[in-house]
Scaffold this motif. Sequence first.
Motif, PDB file in Angstrom:
ATOM      1  N   LYS A 608      41.812  -8.878   0.439  1.00  0.00           N
ATOM      2  CA  LYS A 608      42.137 -10.250   0.828  1.00  0.00           C
ATOM      3  C   LYS A 608      43.405 -10.744   0.136  1.00  0.00           C
ATOM      4  CE  LYS A 608      39.864 -12.282   3.087  1.00  0.00           C
ATOM      5  NZ  LYS A 608      39.925 -12.366   4.548  1.00  0.00           N
ATOM      6  N   GLY A 609      44.000  -9.890  -0.656  1.00  0.00           N
ATOM      7  CA  GLY A 609      45.214 -10.263  -1.360  1.00  0.00           C
ATOM      8  C   GLY A 609      45.379  -9.396  -2.588  1.00  0.00           C
ATOM      9  N   SER A 610      46.628  -9.219  -3.021  1.00  0.00           N
ATOM     10  CA  SER A 610      46.846  -8.422  -4.224  1.00  0.00           C
ATOM     11  C   SER A 610      48.149  -8.837  -4.884  1.00  0.00           C
ATOM     12  CB  SER A 610      46.882  -6.921  -3.894  1.00  0.00           C
ATOM     13  OG  SER A 610      48.026  -6.614  -3.117  1.00  0.00           O
ATOM     14  N   LEU A 611      48.231  -8.584  -6.168  1.00  0.00           N
ATOM     15  CA  LEU A 611      49.459  -8.788  -6.932  1.00  0.00           C
ATOM     16  C   LEU A 611      49.575  -7.633  -7.905  1.00  0.00           C
ATOM     17  CD1 LEU A 611      51.934 -10.407  -7.845  1.00  0.00           C
ATOM     18  CD2 LEU A 611      50.436 -11.601  -9.466  1.00  0.00           C
ATOM     19  N   VAL A 612      50.643  -6.884  -7.769  1.00  0.00           N
ATOM     20  CA  VAL A 612      50.868  -5.729  -8.633  1.00  0.00           C
ATOM     21  C   VAL A 612      52.175  -5.938  -9.382  1.00  0.00           C
ATOM     22  CG1 VAL A 612      51.262  -3.250  -8.727  1.00  0.00           C
ATOM     23  CG2 VAL A 612      49.652  -4.180  -7.058  1.00  0.00           C
ATOM     24  N   ASP A 613      52.106  -5.987 -10.709  1.00  0.00           N
ATOM     25  CA  ASP A 613      53.315  -6.066 -11.526  1.00  0.00           C
ATOM     26  C   ASP A 613      53.198  -5.098 -12.692  1.00  0.00           C
ATOM     27  OD1 ASP A 613      51.659  -7.333 -13.408  1.00  0.00           O
ATOM     28  OD2 ASP A 613      52.283  -9.340 -12.805  1.00  0.00           O
ATOM     29  N   ALA A 614      54.084  -5.223 -13.658  1.00  0.00           N
ATOM     30  CA  ALA A 614      54.094  -4.268 -14.762  1.00  0.00           C
ATOM     31  C   ALA A 614      52.902  -4.434 -15.697  1.00  0.00           C
ATOM     32  CB  ALA A 614      55.395  -4.416 -15.547  1.00  0.00           C
ATOM     33  N   ASP A 615      52.253  -5.602 -15.662  1.00  0.00           N
ATOM     34  CA  ASP A 615      51.163  -5.879 -16.589  1.00  0.00           C
ATOM     35  C   ASP A 615      49.789  -5.514 -16.050  1.00  0.00           C
ATOM     36  OD1 ASP A 615      52.942  -6.974 -18.461  1.00  0.00           O
ATOM     37  OD2 ASP A 615      52.911  -8.896 -17.423  1.00  0.00           O
ATOM     38  N   LYS A 616      49.592  -5.632 -14.725  1.00  0.00           N
ATOM     39  CA  LYS A 616      48.228  -5.525 -14.191  1.00  0.00           C
ATOM     40  C   LYS A 616      48.252  -5.277 -12.687  1.00  0.00           C
ATOM     41  CE  LYS A 616      48.134 -10.475 -13.293  1.00  0.00           C
ATOM     42  NZ  LYS A 616      49.583 -10.584 -13.560  1.00  0.00           N
ATOM     43  N   THR A 617      47.076  -5.020 -12.161  1.00  0.00           N
ATOM     44  CA  THR A 617      46.826  -5.103 -10.725  1.00  0.00           C
ATOM     45  C   THR A 617      45.741  -6.150 -10.520  1.00  0.00           C
ATOM     46  OG1 THR A 617      45.981  -3.981  -8.747  1.00  0.00           O
ATOM     47  CG2 THR A 617      45.226  -3.135 -10.862  1.00  0.00           C
ATOM     48  N   ARG A 618      46.014  -7.105  -9.669  1.00  0.00           N
ATOM     49  CA  ARG A 618      45.032  -8.136  -9.334  1.00  0.00           C
ATOM     50  C   ARG A 618      44.667  -7.943  -7.871  1.00  0.00           C
ATOM     51  NH1 ARG A 618      47.300 -13.924  -9.571  1.00  0.00           N
ATOM     52  NH2 ARG A 618      47.656 -13.580  -7.350  1.00  0.00           N
ATOM     53  N   PHE A 619      43.381  -7.786  -7.600  1.00  0.00           N
ATOM     54  CA  PHE A 619      42.941  -7.382  -6.266  1.00  0.00           C
ATOM     55  C   PHE A 619      41.809  -8.288  -5.800  1.00  0.00           C
ATOM     56  CE2 PHE A 619      40.654  -4.615  -3.256  1.00  0.00           C
ATOM     57  CZ  PHE A 619      41.704  -4.118  -2.501  1.00  0.00           C
ATOM     58  N   ASP A 620      42.031  -8.993  -4.683  1.00  0.00           N
ATOM     59  CA  ASP A 620      41.011  -9.847  -4.078  1.00  0.00           C
ATOM     60  C   ASP A 620      40.396  -9.120  -2.884  1.00  0.00           C
ATOM     61  OD1 ASP A 620      41.869 -11.686  -5.881  1.00  0.00           O
ATOM     62  OD2 ASP A 620      42.927 -12.954  -4.452  1.00  0.00           O
ATOM     63  N   GLY A 663      43.499   8.656  10.014  1.00  0.00           N
ATOM     64  CA  GLY A 663      42.434   7.910   9.353  1.00  0.00           C
ATOM     65  C   GLY A 663      42.916   7.010   8.241  1.00  0.00           C
ATOM     66  N   ALA A 664      44.236   6.793   8.161  1.00  0.00           N
ATOM     67  CA  ALA A 664      44.783   5.944   7.107  1.00  0.00           C
ATOM     68  C   ALA A 664      44.267   4.523   7.249  1.00  0.00           C
ATOM     69  CB  ALA A 664      46.315   5.957   7.163  1.00  0.00           C
ATOM     70  N   MET A 665      43.937   3.918   6.109  1.00  0.00           N
ATOM     71  CA  MET A 665      43.455   2.544   6.114  1.00  0.00           C
ATOM     72  C   MET A 665      44.622   1.599   6.350  1.00  0.00           C
ATOM     73  SD  MET A 665      41.242   0.464   3.276  1.00  0.00           S
ATOM     74  CE  MET A 665      39.812   1.463   3.661  1.00  0.00           C
ATOM     75  N   MET A 666      44.411   0.641   7.264  1.00  0.00           N
ATOM     76  CA  MET A 666      45.413  -0.380   7.545  1.00  0.00           C
ATOM     77  C   MET A 666      44.847  -1.716   7.099  1.00  0.00           C
ATOM     78  SD  MET A 666      46.772   0.942  11.248  1.00  0.00           S
ATOM     79  CE  MET A 666      45.175   1.591  11.718  1.00  0.00           C
ATOM     80  N   LEU A 667      45.609  -2.457   6.344  1.00  0.00           N
ATOM     81  CA  LEU A 667      45.128  -3.702   5.765  1.00  0.00           C
ATOM     82  C   LEU A 667      45.371  -4.847   6.720  1.00  0.00           C
ATOM     83  CD1 LEU A 667      46.474  -3.244   2.142  1.00  0.00           C
ATOM     84  CD2 LEU A 667      44.290  -2.509   3.114  1.00  0.00           C
ATOM     85  N   PHE A 668      44.312  -5.583   7.066  1.00  0.00           N
ATOM     86  CA  PHE A 668      44.452  -6.710   7.970  1.00  0.00           C
ATOM     87  C   PHE A 668      45.199  -7.832   7.267  1.00  0.00           C
ATOM     88  CE2 PHE A 668      41.570  -4.251  10.303  1.00  0.00           C
ATOM     89  CZ  PHE A 668      41.659  -4.679  11.613  1.00  0.00           C
ATOM     90  N   GLY A 669      46.044  -8.526   8.037  1.00  0.00           N
ATOM     91  CA  GLY A 669      46.906  -9.550   7.470  1.00  0.00           C
ATOM     92  C   GLY A 669      48.286  -9.000   7.141  1.00  0.00           C
ATOM     93  N   GLU A 670      48.418  -7.650   7.134  1.00  0.00           N
ATOM     94  CA  GLU A 670      49.720  -7.025   6.949  1.00  0.00           C
ATOM     95  C   GLU A 670      50.317  -6.723   8.318  1.00  0.00           C
ATOM     96  OE1 GLU A 670      51.417  -6.326   4.163  1.00  0.00           O
ATOM     97  OE2 GLU A 670      49.891  -7.239   2.891  1.00  0.00           O
ATOM     98  N   LYS A 671      51.637  -6.738   8.387  1.00  0.00           N
ATOM     99  CA  LYS A 671      52.309  -6.427   9.647  1.00  0.00           C
ATOM    100  C   LYS A 671      52.927  -5.043   9.538  1.00  0.00           C
ATOM    101  CE  LYS A 671      54.694  -9.536  11.836  1.00  0.00           C
ATOM    102  NZ  LYS A 671      55.757 -10.483  12.194  1.00  0.00           N
ATOM    103  N   TYR A 672      52.666  -4.217  10.532  1.00  0.00           N
ATOM    104  CA  TYR A 672      53.204  -2.864  10.540  1.00  0.00           C
ATOM    105  C   TYR A 672      54.064  -2.674  11.783  1.00  0.00           C
ATOM    106  CZ  TYR A 672      49.452  -2.080   7.155  1.00  0.00           C
ATOM    107  OH  TYR A 672      48.620  -2.163   6.078  1.00  0.00           O
TER     108      TYR A 672
END
Length: 897
Positions: A608-620, A663-672
Amino acid sequence: MSQPTFTVADIRKSFLDFFESKGHTVVASSPLVPGNDPTLMFTNSGMVQFKDVFLGTDKRPYVRAASVQACLRAGGKHNDLENVGYTARHHTFFEMLGNWSFGDYFKRESLKWGWELLTQVYKLPPERLLATVYIDDDEAYDIWHKEIGLPADRIVRIGDNKGGKYKSDNFWMMADTGPCGPCSEIFYDHGPHIPGGPPGSPDEDGDRFIEIWNHVFMQFDMQEDGSLVKLPAPCVDTGMGLERLAAILQHVHSNYEIDIFDALIKAAARETGCEDLHNASLKVIADHIRATAFLVSDGVIPSNEGRGYVQRRIIRRAIRHGYKLGQKKPFFHKLVNDLVALMGAAYPRLQAQAQHITDTLRVEEERFFETLANGMEILELEFYRMGGHQPSEGQDGRLVEGKKTGRVRYDLLSGEVAFKLHDTYGFPLDLTQDVARERGVTVDEAGFKAAMEKQKAAGRAAGKFKMERAVEYSGAANVFTGYEHLEEAAKVVALYHEGAAVAELKEGQAGIVVLDTTPFYSESGGQVGDQGFITAEGVAFGVEDTLKIKADVFGHHGQQTQGTLKVGDAVKAAVDGARRAATQRNHSVTHLMHKALREVLGTHVQQKGSLVDADKTRFDFAHNAAVTHDQILEIERLVNAEILANTPTQARVMGMEDAQKTGAMMLFGEKYGETVRVLDIGTSRELCGGTHVQRTGDIGLFKIVSEGGVAAGVRRVEGITGANALAYVQGLESTVHSVAATLKAPTAEVQPRLTQVLEQVRALEKEITQLKGKLASSQGDELLSQAVEVKGIKVLAARLEGADAKTLRETMDKLKDKLKSAAIVLAAVDGAKVQIAAGVTADHTAKVKAGELVNFVAQQVGGKGGGKADMAMAGGTDAAGLPKALASVQGWVAERA
């Protein structure tokens, strides 16, 4: 109903088969949540997934397309929610049949194929069809009349009748400026027995002539001055409502009579016990199960803001209609299997997510049913008041019917009441309006909005159909080399300062640099943009962030730290390697964690959302329960096993269709786009354009550091890797060593030693409580002699030393038993804080109420309080005022006895 000639399923298939035979590529329905598009709350038409193609920012490998698109109109500008169930053709969820030409065929083919499909495939009588064209679109008129053979009296020219030039139902505009063009709509004539006139006539809003198919011809570019410039490659965009077409082909007038709604209405009747299949509430429920189920399948969980808020409104509206039919227990979620049986074949994701959809709707139902009865009671009582009655309070404190007061009857429900229902009981405004409308009452929307402004309104995404860019850039795309290199020779192609293009950036100025080639990764897919430097001899620009100006153009945001940077300069672009490496570790582990979450918690888990930076991964992610400690341990075990396997990462670029086959997972809310990057990290396979480690072992170590809820049905985990994870574990170890030293025990024995200490503390606390009780009892016995009789009531007001709230209550009960008929106030002091208890025996509570008495005393010591008539508690902050306050109790009781 009898078996229709064309079922809804038949119509879907025959439409796609027809246009595939005409050289169109059949494109799957896109999610109800538009990918990376903040201008739309939901996909509300078939062309949404092709929006960037029309705007020129995306190119597909095909020039002809056809689809059956799932659509939703229940929020923002396009909102049909209030009409659902009360009209023949309004829905929240609907399906749109569409075909498109991207600079290929134009009006002639579009209209001729439309006519062929309707008259030869679907066998509609030609004499029942008529068409509209824009008032000066002679080309479309001649195609209809001279080539197709439609009589002139069944072709209607529609012009500027909606408020000015080009403001017409038959002239479509993407926005105030940009692509636009005339339309040609096809109508079906239900016959003279149905009221209503043809399009363009005074009674065109009747139900006799129903629009079924709109053909939009994008051939102009609207300028700011209102002039039109011809597009170099005109396009076609058509849309035909599947439900409307089905009603015609199945020989019924209302969409709610077609086969799919016939089945859903019967299912709703089964679950609610309603025997009247024509009841409007059953129509509402049947419509809303489609909308809510598809929303859940596309990752929209009920919440109090944004899309989740709209989802919650629709669910609760359906529940309220079931409640109205007499169903007082959760029922709505039981319709999911019926829906899957009807639509699962056409929409495989609906079938795959059936259990998750059922669970999500059930949880929301259970929550709402807990408050629905209370909310309905408030509404009923308010309607009762509006009829001139004044409810009274019963023995149990609930409001009951009272006598007629002679008040004037009102037909406007207070906006404050509507807001209270919304804010306290979760009744959306439209649900309250729905109930009120059944009583012939309207709701004071202005009053509701005024009350709403005092709190944060539920967020809604809506806006004009246009693209917003931070700066205007019309140059070529840049080449990204950051997958392979962290340094790159490049040329400056554009510079910006304060949003405007400039020829140079001087030392000390902030700006944006665009390069022809760059190793800097631009923020996307949850991964933050790179930092680093752009340098030349005597020149340095510090890159603080990298963001996209366009889909294929990266902007390097930062500060000119040395010299002057000019357009055309040859430079070296160098990414901060340590920061990139840390970010890559966290991004790569996100993929492994996502896979582990699905293995441990279930395949319903969706990002449902993510933030990846040098300190952490935050995953909703979507999940309806807290992740337990044991589950976290298992997720960590699975991820670290992948890290230890040290498998190489593999990235492949391929077409979308080929990617789906892998079979690759596609994330809903992302545009491909049509070309995508398939990334294999360990046993995880996802579509991802981010930067990653070369081998899973490069991640080092993974640790989850937090887990919690961020919205209804949405959880968040934060994880760390590499050096950050090591530092975290070492910090925990230091804490354990510190605790062990305090307990004077080896680290291996910390837990049993701590348990022993806690048991000793609990034993001491119990002993202290018992001693306080004995002290209070002793003091209580001594206080009995201090009771003074006032007008037949024994009044006692005194201070207990060393007592807490529990001791005050227990002593109060004992004193009431011994004094038999009394009003008592007891107080205790702890520093400056005062605890007060008041008690009144049952024979005097009619006149002397403990809640009022304790509040009277508390106000004199800087506090307040209240409670029941026989027992109440309060607190204060002014211990110095307590003697005077206690002395005033006798007088207060004397006034009321």
